[in-house]
Every structure is written in C-alpha cells, then in structure tokens.
Design an enzyme around this catalytic site. Structure first.
Site, PDB file in Angstrom:
ATOM      1  N   ASP A  26     -11.311   7.792   2.397  1.00  0.00           N
ATOM      2  CA  ASP A  26     -10.653   7.110   1.266  1.00  0.00           C
ATOM      3  C   ASP A  26     -11.422   5.840   0.899  1.00  0.00           C
ATOM      4  OD1 ASP A  26      -8.889   6.613  -0.756  1.00  0.00           O
ATOM      5  OD2 ASP A  26      -7.259   5.920   0.527  1.00  0.00           O
ATOM      6  N   GLY A  40       0.812  -1.202   0.000  1.00  0.00           N
ATOM      7  CA  GLY A  40       0.000   0.000   0.000  1.00  0.00           C
ATOM      8  C   GLY A  40       0.842   1.245   0.000  1.00  0.00           C
TER       9      GLY A  40
END
Length: 859
Positions: free
Chosen positions: A697, A578
């Site tokens: 998000d 990530g």
C-alpha cells in the site's frame, strides 16, 4: 443511315489520331527523359576519378537503356529503373549525379566502392525506389532529410561508411522498409521512438555506432523483427523490456530472436567488451558460444527466464571481472571452470535452482569482492578455500542446503563486512571462525553449537548480529557490550544460560533485542528496564498479559501513561484518521512525544481488523531502517488496542502536496530526497530482509515526513512476508490508483507490486498531484502524450528545476516510467532503483525546456 456511318467513321478516325498523338507524345517524352537521364549519368561519369571513367566506357550516346553497363530498364518508356555498379571500384562523389532525372528508378546498388562526400538531396526524389545500397563506401556527413521521403523503400543499407548525426524521427515515414542496416558508422544520440512505426522491419542493424540509451518502448510494435544487432562501442545492449510494449503480460521473447548473432562485419563480436542482456523475458539456455568472447569483462544476464545449466565455457572468458546471472531459473552445479576467472571481482548467482556443492576452485578468485550464491539449492560444505578470498567484503550463502562447519579459514577474510549464512544446516561452532570484524552478521536458522565467541565484541562496526534458532550454549559474553553500533541483537531460540550481562543495557543504539526461548536467568538487569518479575523478555507473553511489548519499559506503566496523556483518547489529541484506526499525539512523562494509532473496536471488544493489526506488528518488529517509521510497542487490550510509533512532525506527504503552502516548501531537492528515502526503504524490505517484506500500500498518504523532510514509510497493515517456498496468493489490498494492473487478474503478491506503486508515487511527487490518466498514456506510448514537454507535467507551483536539480528530476522521471511497465517482470527491482537514484547523473542541458516525455522514455 449513310450519314450515321460517316459520323462513326469520322469518330473512329479522330480516336486513331488521338491515340497516335498520345503515343507520339509518350515516345517523345520518354526520348526526352532518356536524353536527360543520359546527360545526368554522363555528367556524373565525368566527375569521377580518372581511374574510374574507363570502367564506364560503354556509357556513350544518349540512350542509357542500350547496353550501358550497370543500367537496366524494365520497359523503354519507363526509362532507367536500375543502377547497379556494386563492387565496381568507383572513386568519387555523388554530388554530380542528379537523381531527379530518374523518376522510375527502383534499385540503386553502389555497394563496396570508394564513393565519398555527402549524400545528395536529390536522392529523395525517387518515389518508386525500393532498394538502396550504398554500404561500404566512404560517405560522410548526415543523412539528408529528403532520404526519409522514400516511403516505398524495402532495403536500406549504409553499413561501413562515416555517416554521423542522429537517426531522426522521420524514419517513421519508411513504413515499408524491411531491412534497415546502418552498422559501423558514426551515428549518435538515441534510437528514435518513431522506429516503432516501421512495422515491416525484419532485420535491424545499428551496431558499431555511438548510439546511447535503451531500445524505445515502441520497438515492441515490430512484430516481424527476426534479427536485431545493437553492438555499441564494444558494448552490446539489449534494453530492459520495462521499456518495451508487450501485448500479452506473460509473453516471453524467443532467445534466438534477441541474442547475439555472430556476423562478419568489419568489427565482429569477438571484440566485444561488455554484454548486457538483463531484465528481459529471455528464455532458454545460455549458449556455449559465450566462451568465445575473450575480451568481455562485464557479463550481465540477470532477471530473465534463462534455464538449464551454466555452461562451463564461461570459464574461458578470462577477462571477466563482473558476472551476474541472478534471478533466473538456472539449474545444475556451479562449473568448476569458474576457478579460471581470476580477474573476477563480482559474482552474483542468487535466486536460481543451482545444486551441488560450491566448487573448491572458488578459492582461485583472489580478486573477488562480492560473492552472492543465496536462494539456491546448494549442498555440501563451505570449501576451506574460501579463506583465500582476502579481498571479499560481502559473502551471502543464505537459504541453501549447506552443511558442515563454518570453515576456520574464514578468519583470513579480514575485509568481510556483510556475512549472511542463515537458513542452512551448518554445524559445529563459530568460536574459531571469526577473526573477522563484519558490520552485518546473520547465521540464524542453522545447527550451530558451542559458545558465542567473546571476540565478536571486537567488531566495532557491527550493526546487526543474528544468531537465533541454533543450538548455542553457555553465557552471553559481556564483551558484546562493546558493540556501540549494534542495532539488532537476536539470540532467541537457543540454549543459552546464565544472566543477561549488564553491559548489554549500555548499548544506546540497540533497538531490537530478543533472547526469548533460552535457559537464561529470570533476573533482568535494571539497565534493560523493569519488566514483570520472574518473566523472560517474550513478545508473546507480554501480549497475552496485556502489556506494552517494549523490552526497555514496564508495559503496564506505559499503557497507563498513554491513557493519561491522551485523556483516554480525547478527540483534541487526534491528528489523523485512517482506515482501521485513529492516530493521536501523546506526550509521556519522560517528555518523549509519540504517535499512537488506536484501533477501531467492535461492540464485543474485538479489533475490527485483527489481521491488519497483526501484520503491522509482525512487519515492523522484523525491520529497522531510517526511512521506515519506528514501532516502539503495542498493546492488545479488550478496552484499548493500539500501536505506538515515533512521531513525525511533518505529517503525510499527501497532506503536504495538497497544500499550496506545503508544496512550495517541498522544493525539487527535497522531493528528490523523499523519493530516494522511499526507494532505499523498499530496497531494504525487498532485498535485505529474510523473508522479504512487501508493503502492498505504497501511496502518498502512507509516507510520513519528519521536520527535515526525510521520508518514512508507514502503515504496514497490509504488509506480507514473502516466502519463496510457499504460496503468496492473497486478497486484494492497497489504494486504488496505486495498485499494479496485474492485480486485476492475479492475486499473487510479489515485490513488483510495490515497484509499480513506487512509480505512481514518484510521478505524483514531481507532478504535485496524482498522475491519473498520464500513466495509461505513457505505458501505451500514446504519440500525443510522448510529444508533451516534461516541463508541462511538473508541479507548476515550483519554478522549473535547473542544473543539478534538473538532472535529478530527469533521472527520477525516467525511473518512474520504467517502474510503471505493465509487465511485472520487466520492472526494475527496488535495489536497482535505489542504486540508480544514488549514482546516476544524466547529461542534459541546464534546463528542461526542450525535453519531451518521449525523450524521457527513450533515455
């Protein structure tokens, strides 16, 4: 010279002859036209009822412009320009009136007669007609298709007839119409989006029909509209502005423009039974006239910009059962007249600026099921009369300035399931107040003293018990060990003493236990797991000592087990990378398999994104929900800093949608369940957490699936706790393509940012790919896009959904588009989305072959 003069004389003579011939031809034509018009009128007169014909006794001969009653001609050669027989008492039909013989007709006024039958097709052959009034007759059938050819029409009035069928898209051809009134007919279907092309509209009345659906987004183009009447089947709807195009993001709608106008049609608003005006930008005070609506049993004005006091006249609305005024800017006290609303079962007044005390008359509302007064500025004590509300299942008074003790009469409310009193200044003890057995109980951040009542151990369904930040004393009662359904037990920041009962360690469902900042014994029962000697369970202390902060484990041992299981984070255990960490799969000696997110570190040993690390911990230690990834613990260490989660074998939603094989396994029902799961989690974060948590998000890469394809929201590195009493401005965060458009000009974070991202994600799930430019096309009401069949937008790797799946997909598409409104205040809340997804079943054919995106927008 003489020859030239002769030629000129001859030319002049020829011109005179031609002019004379032309004049004669025009006269002859007008004579012929006049005769034809006379014949058409006389034929119609003869078809009328015998009682009507004497009323037209002046209609004789072949020259209607010569004193025929109701007939007017502006100029002789134009023939008949006006037919005005308003309130003449005529009985008959329009079948035998051929309008084709009146090419210069400007006005037809047959208002208030007894004309029946259908509207003749020939009415469309009037290219100059500007005024058409056939109101209050007995006309039936549908509007003839030719009527929409009347492009010069300014005034269209058919109120009080029996016209049926739909208002067709062809209404958009009437670009000049200023008054369009079809009240009190039998029209059905939805309002066509093409009505937005009638930009000259000043007055629009559609009430008293069987119309369905909200106002189409295109009506935002009607900038000249001053009156809008939409009473429908005793229900008045003003559509949420989420379906209305607004050019300026902060524009508000004048209240007088969209609020009810009492009018004198055959069924006026005194008969109204339901009034919905929620989720608009309506501003100004609530009018006192609402008290006149004696039959209204649902009144919903929530989620607007209403200000001023709640009018006492609402107390006169004796039929009210459901009253929702939340999420406005209302001020002043709750009227004592509310005590007259004895049929009320739902009362929502939260998130306003209400002051004063809760009136004692609230006790008169003995049918009340839900009472939510949170997030106001109410003061004084909770009235003892609240004990009269024996049917109450939810009581939410959190985040006010309430003081005094919790009334002992509350124990009479034996049906209570959810009790939220946190964030007040309540005093006294709770020992005598609880004979109730709730499933959700929060009384944190008050001044409660005394002991924790052992009787709470009888609340078998209790899932959340938060008594933190009070002045509680005494021991933790062992009876709490009976609470087999308990998920959260929060007792921190009190003055509790003694030891933690071993019975607490037997609570197998418990995921969140906090007793920090008390006077408890240093001896921790073995059932709670071993922790470092003479230490209390404290997240802060565990983090400072580099321990893995899980109350049921030895932090150091778990840390070492994770290092061993991943062979010091060898790449072969890496299952994902990530923005600020890599994710590893680790199998612990207990055979438990977990996901470990190891944070990227800097050369000096610092975490590259300490803020994201802290945000994720803060958010995930506050919440527990089946659709949110579980955080088991974390470690902050100079060598390795990581977070440990439950492992979700299904991987990310983005990965699945990008795979041909994966997408095919994710059928329509599974996709619907994924969407519902995300909606439920966001609703919980926004509405059931205090303070609310904003993810910021939401995207397909941050939705993880388990083996049953159930969705779990992950990656809370950008999450924010939303504090209503402080600034919520922040730096830009999120994934491009999912971020709300208002973030381009404001950095203020709120729940509606997540709602927009959810809308994008939802379209992505049903399309199988990111919606891209389709979003801007939908929000701008682009005609070509709205004409596109819904089936062409859906993921082509799956067969077209049918039956129940089709209904699910249609509801989902409708909700997704609503979430994408460019005006944040006009988007639905996630609570509304979650409820709609769980309850709404739209009526539609068994397939989606004929449904366009425009029709989805109009639903």
């Amino acid at each position: 010279m003489a020859a030239l003069s002769d030629k000129r004389l001859l030319l002049c003579s020829l011109v005179l002859v031609l002019v004379s011939l032309l004049h004669f031809a025009t006269f002859a034509s007008s004579e012929t036209s006049s005769v034809a018009a006379a014949e058409a009128l006389l034929k119609w007169k003869a078809s009328l009822d015998n009682q009507s014909q004497p009323l037209l006794s002046s209609w004789v001969g072949d020259r209607p412009c010569n004193n025929w009653v109701g007939i007017a001609c502006e100029e002789l050669e134009l023939g008949v320009t006006s037919l005005n027989l308003s309130s003449f008492g005529l009985i008959g039909t329009l079948y035998n009136l051929n309008f084709s013989y009146f090419p210069n007709l400007l006005t037809i006024d047959l208002y208030n007669n007894s004309l029946n039958g259908t509207i003749p097709d020939s009415i469309g052959n009037l290219p100059k007609l500007t005024h058409l009034d056939l109101a209050y007759n007995e006309l039936s059938g549908t509007f003839t298709p030719t009527i929409w050819n009347l492009s010069k029409l300014l005034f269209f009035h058919f109120t009080g007839n029996q016209i049926s069928g739909r208002i067709p898209p062809e209404i958009g051809q009437m670009t000049s119409v200023q008054y369009f009134m079809v009240s009190d007919n039998s029209l059905n279907g939805s309002i066509p989006r093409e009505i937005g092309m009638c930009k000259a509209l000043i007055f629009l009345a559609l009430d008293g029909n069987n119309l369905t659906g909200p106002i189409p987004a295109s009506m935002g183009n009607l900038g000249n509209l001053s009156s809008l009447i939409l009473q429908q089947q005793r229900t008045f709807w003003i559509s949420s502005s989420r379906n209305r195009k607004v050019r300026q993001p902060k524009a508000t709608i004048p209240y007088e423009k969209y609020f009810v106008r009492f009018h004198t049609s055959r069924r006026n608003l005194s008969e109204l039974e339901q009034l919905y005006l929620y989720s608009n930008n309506i501003s100004g005070p609530i009018p006192e006239e609402l008290g006149l609506l004696q039959h209204v049993w649902i009144l919903q004005l929530l989620d607007n910009n209403l200000s001023g006091p709640i009018p006492a006249s609402i107390g006169k609305m004796s039929a009210l059962a459901n009253l929702r005024l939340e999420q406005n800017q209302l001020s002043g006290p709750i009227p004592t007249t509310f005590g007259n609303l004895t049929k009320l079962d739902t009362l929502f007044l939260f998130q306003n600026n209400l002051t004063g005390s809760i009136p004692t008359t609230i006790g008169n509302l003995t049918k009340l099921n839900t009472l939510v007064l949170s997030l106001n500025k109410l003061s004084g004590s909770i009235p003892a009369s609240i004990g009269n509300l024996t049917k109450l299942t939810e009581l939410d008074l959190r985040t006010n300035n309430l003081s005094g003790p919790i009334p002992t009469s509350l124990k009479n409310c034996t049906s209570l399931k959810r009790v939220r009193l946190e964030g007040n200044q309540l005093t006294g003890n709770i020992s005598e107040a609880f004979g109730i057995h709730p499933s959700f109980l929060k009384i944190s951040n008050n001044n409660i003293s005394g002991k924790i009542p052992p009787e709470l151990g009888e609340a078998a369904q209790l899932g959340v018990l938060d008594l933190s930040s009070n002045h509680l004393t005494g021991m933790i009662p062992k009876e709490l060990g009976r609470l087999k359904s308990l998920l959260q037990l929060l007792l921190s920041d009190n003055q509790l003493s003694g030891s933690i009962p071993s019975e607490i360690g037997m609570l197998s469902a418990l995921t969140d236990f906090n007793v920090a900042s008390n006077n408890l014994s240093s001896v921790i029962p073995k059932e709670l797991g071993e922790v470092k000697e003479n230490r209390r369970l404290s997240q802060e202390e565990a983090q400072n000592d580099n321990l893995f902060a899980i109350w049921s484990y030895d932090g150091k041992m778990v840390y070492e087990n994770i290092i061993d299981a991943t062979e010091e984070f060898d790449s072969k255990y890496c299952i994902g990378v990530g923005g600020y960490g890599s994710v590893y799969k680790a199998e612990l000696p207990t055979s438990q398999v977990v996901a470990v997110k190891k944070l990227h570190s800097l050369p000096d040993g610092e975490i590259c994104n300490q803020k994201a690390f802290t945000s994720e911990i803060r958010a995930l230690t506050e919440i527990r929900h089946r659709n949110i990834v579980k955080l088991y613990g974390f470690c902050s260490h100079p060598r390795h800093s990581f977070l440990v989660y439950e492992l979700l074998e299904g991987g990310s939603l983005m990965k699945l949608l990008n795979s041909e094989e994966g997408a095919e396994t994710l059928d329509w029902i599974k996709r619907a369940n994924v969407i519902k799961g995300v909606a439920n989690a966001l609703s919980y974060m926004h509405h059931d957490c205090s303070p609310p948590i904003i993810h910021r998000d939401i995207s397909s890469k941050n939705i993880l699936l388990d083996q049953e394809y159930e969705a779990h929201i992950a990656d809370f590195g950008t999450a924010r706790l939303l504090k209503h009493d402080s600034s919520n401005w922040t730096s830009l965060a999120g994934t491009f393509g999912y971020m709300a458009p208002e973030l381009a000009y404001t950095m203020e974070v709120n729940e509606k940012c997540d709602v927009y991202s959810f809308g994008v994600l939802t379209l992505e799930i049903i399309m199988g790919k990111h919606p891209g430019d389709l979003i801007s096309s939908l929000t701008s009401s682009a005609f070509t896009t709205l004409n596109m069949p819904l089936k062409d937008v859906l993921d082509q790797r799956l067969s077209l959904p049918m039956n129940e799946a089709a209904r699910e997909v249609l509801s989902i598409a409708k909700i997704a588009i609503a979430c994408l409104n460019t005006v944040p205040q006009s988007r639905p809340t996630m609570q509304q989305v979650s409820q709609e997804l769980s309850t709404q079943k739209l009526h539609l054919p068994s397939t989606l072959h004929m449904i366009t995106l425009g029709e989805v927008v109009d639903l």
